[in-house]
Design an enzyme around this catalytic site. Sequence first.
Site, short mmCIF file in Angstrom:
data_model
loop_
_atom_site.label_atom_id
_atom_site.label_comp_id
_atom_site.label_asym_id
_atom_site.label_seq_id
_atom_site.Cartn_x
_atom_site.Cartn_y
_atom_site.Cartn_z
N ASP A 116 -1.75 -42.37 2.93
CA ASP A 116 -3.10 -42.45 3.50
C ASP A 116 -3.13 -41.79 4.88
O ASP A 116 -2.39 -42.18 5.78
CB ASP A 116 -3.47 -43.94 3.59
CG ASP A 116 -4.74 -44.17 4.36
OD1 ASP A 116 -5.61 -43.30 4.32
OD2 ASP A 116 -4.84 -45.23 5.00
N ASP A 135 4.08 -40.21 4.18
CA ASP A 135 3.12 -41.31 4.13
C ASP A 135 1.98 -40.80 3.24
O ASP A 135 1.86 -39.59 3.00
CB ASP A 135 2.63 -41.58 5.56
CG ASP A 135 1.52 -42.58 5.61
OD1 ASP A 135 1.67 -43.65 5.00
OD2 ASP A 135 0.49 -42.30 6.26
#
Length: 219
Positions: free
Chosen positions: A11, A9
């Site tokens: 953020d 991922d």
Amino acid sequence: MKIRAMIFDMDGVLTSSSDEHFAAWRILASDLGFDLPDELEVLTKGVSRMDSLEIILKHGQMQDEFTYEQKNELASSKNEIYMDMISKFTASDLLPGAVQLLEVCKAGNIKVALASASKNGPILMERLGITHYFDYVVNPAEIAHGKPAPDIFLKAAGELGVNPRFCAGIEDAVAGIRSIKAAGMIAVGIGDTDELSEADIVYPDCSVVDLLEINRIML
Ligand code: B16
Ligand code: MG
């Protein structure tokens, strides 16, 4: 090593653009005449732009006040504010251990993909100087169901040509951990152990991620 791919991922794992995402939502909400409490931030983490907008509008009790086109315009305004905020991002905005973990994956012949809900992922990767580490970047616009559905992580594994059983996904958001588990992968949480209790293993940040430990829990 059983682990053959690490699917990241963005953020909250590689960089902390969540502050900017929420600050931009706050400006939009304030333009619409209401405030956003801090507690709302966690509900929008890892959630797509349009789904986040619905959460924001629901909080302001304005979810039924706009047409589809107007909602698109609101989402675009938020994105302009956000893009302006991240325009100055550089490698110094990487979170602790991010580059080291990417380096360890490369050195161990572990494939690396990005499974971010953000349509700005490629721009951020360029600014952070990490594009060259990635074998594949999922385009979230091509994904039918966002996190917590497994689609985005399954797409990454499929494109890398690795069985999900031999993939680990690494995420900071509850929706993301659920997406990884639904994809049949090992879920590595970054952040708070209580908040991410559904993960197989949780580390405070990437600098302490232990690939041997993750490999051991991979059946
Ligand atoms: P964009 P991640 C997510 O990033 C953010 O956590 C979430 O707050 C944001 O709404 C979403 O990306 C979409 O971002 O508006 O740039 O397309 O955690 O999935 O990397
Ligand atoms: Mg995230």
